[in-house]
Each structure stands twice: as C-alpha cells, then as structure tokens.
Design a protein around this motif. Sequence first.
Motif, mmCIF file in Angstrom:
data_model
loop_
_atom_site.group_PDB
_atom_site.id
_atom_site.type_symbol
_atom_site.label_atom_id
_atom_site.label_comp_id
_atom_site.label_asym_id
_atom_site.label_seq_id
_atom_site.Cartn_x
_atom_site.Cartn_y
_atom_site.Cartn_z
ATOM 1 N N LYS A 136 31.037 51.875 10.905
ATOM 2 C CA LYS A 136 31.603 53.224 10.957
ATOM 3 C C LYS A 136 31.500 53.777 12.381
ATOM 4 O O LYS A 136 32.444 54.344 12.908
ATOM 5 C CB LYS A 136 30.878 54.141 9.978
ATOM 6 N N GLN A 137 30.355 53.580 13.002
ATOM 7 C CA GLN A 137 30.147 54.043 14.374
ATOM 8 C C GLN A 137 31.172 53.408 15.307
ATOM 9 O O GLN A 137 31.763 54.088 16.132
ATOM 10 C CB GLN A 137 28.730 53.688 14.823
ATOM 11 N N ARG A 138 31.419 52.126 15.166
ATOM 12 C CA ARG A 138 32.388 51.447 16.029
ATOM 13 C C ARG A 138 33.798 51.970 15.812
ATOM 14 O O ARG A 138 34.601 51.966 16.727
ATOM 15 C CB ARG A 138 32.342 49.936 15.789
ATOM 16 N N ARG A 139 34.083 52.425 14.590
ATOM 17 C CA ARG A 139 35.413 52.935 14.267
ATOM 18 C C ARG A 139 35.625 54.342 14.840
ATOM 19 O O ARG A 139 36.717 54.666 15.268
ATOM 20 C CB ARG A 139 35.602 52.948 12.752
ATOM 21 N N ILE A 140 34.595 55.183 14.852
ATOM 22 C CA ILE A 140 34.770 56.586 15.264
ATOM 23 C C ILE A 140 34.395 56.852 16.714
ATOM 24 O O ILE A 140 34.757 57.889 17.255
ATOM 25 C CB ILE A 140 33.958 57.544 14.352
ATOM 26 N N LEU A 141 33.678 55.948 17.354
ATOM 27 C CA LEU A 141 33.155 56.184 18.697
ATOM 28 C C LEU A 141 33.631 55.097 19.646
ATOM 29 O O LEU A 141 33.319 53.923 19.453
ATOM 30 C CB LEU A 141 31.622 56.206 18.644
ATOM 31 N N LYS A 142 34.398 55.493 20.677
ATOM 32 C CA LYS A 142 34.859 54.530 21.676
ATOM 33 C C LYS A 142 33.780 54.363 22.735
ATOM 34 O O LYS A 142 33.300 55.344 23.300
ATOM 35 C CB LYS A 142 36.149 55.016 22.332
ATOM 36 N N THR A 143 33.416 53.123 23.014
ATOM 37 C CA THR A 143 32.443 52.837 24.068
ATOM 38 C C THR A 143 33.225 52.480 25.331
ATOM 39 O O THR A 143 34.031 51.556 25.320
ATOM 40 C CB THR A 143 31.519 51.684 23.645
ATOM 41 N N LEU A 144 32.984 53.246 26.387
ATOM 42 C CA LEU A 144 33.739 53.081 27.624
ATOM 43 C C LEU A 144 32.841 52.567 28.743
ATOM 44 O O LEU A 144 31.703 53.018 28.890
ATOM 45 C CB LEU A 144 34.321 54.437 28.053
ATOM 46 N N ASP A 145 33.381 51.634 29.553
ATOM 47 C CA ASP A 145 32.622 51.196 30.721
ATOM 48 C C ASP A 145 32.587 52.359 31.722
ATOM 49 O O ASP A 145 33.302 53.354 31.572
ATOM 50 C CB ASP A 145 33.212 49.929 31.330
ATOM 51 N N GLU A 146 31.756 52.239 32.726
ATOM 52 C CA GLU A 146 31.546 53.354 33.653
ATOM 53 C C GLU A 146 32.839 53.820 34.326
ATOM 54 O O GLU A 146 33.079 55.023 34.443
ATOM 55 C CB GLU A 146 30.503 52.990 34.719
#
Length: 125
Positions: free
Chosen positions: A23-33
Amino acid sequence: MELGILLAVLVGLILFSVYRYMKQRRILKTLDEDTFRQGYRKAQLIDVREPNEFKGGHILGARNIPLSQMRQRLVEIRKDQPVYLYCQNGARTARAALLLHKKGYSDLNQLKGGFKKWGGKIKKS
C-alpha cells in the motif's frame, strides 16, 4: 495447539506487513535526490522529524510537522498541492504518508534515503 496459534499469529503479522508495504509503495512515490530537488520548490516540503532533529539541520525551505503532531496539524497541509516528505531515513515518512492518504491527500512523495542522504543546501536553527 499452542504452536498452531503462534504460527497463525506469525503468518498474520507477515501478511499484514506485506500489505502495508505494498500500500505504501502504491500511495507514496520515492524520488531520488535530483528528482526531489526539481519538484519540492513547487510543493509543500515537510520534515516529519521531531523539532530537536529539525533544529539540528533541515532542507532549506522545509516546514517541521513532526509525525507525532501530524494528526492535529493536518489543516496546515493543503490537499490541492503536492506534498514532499522526508525524515531521517524514510520510516516515519511512510507512516506519515499512510495517515495523509487516509485523510484524502493524493500527491505524496518522499526523499529516497531521507535527510541523511541529502546532499543539497541545509539550514540549522
């Protein structure tokens, strides 16, 4: 019998953890610096660490809304603008995102590796 109950509880915990992770991976985009840096100036940049950590150094332009206070301070975060979150390493950011998503926020982003991986400008209070 006790072993069966213990095993069922363990399987339940594992399944729940996998569910929350997905769920976390679906709602939260992880962005590089670099990607984070390109977007955070046009967004709400929120440091979810505690005030003493924030004072020790934070990304220039960030607001401090600690995870421990987020539920009470949701009125400070607009739903119609992207939200860029970070903490020390990413764990609190994920919990903050789950809370925000539950309250109707949709454009949620986090800094990969958290503040400890940030190489940009910082400010100390």
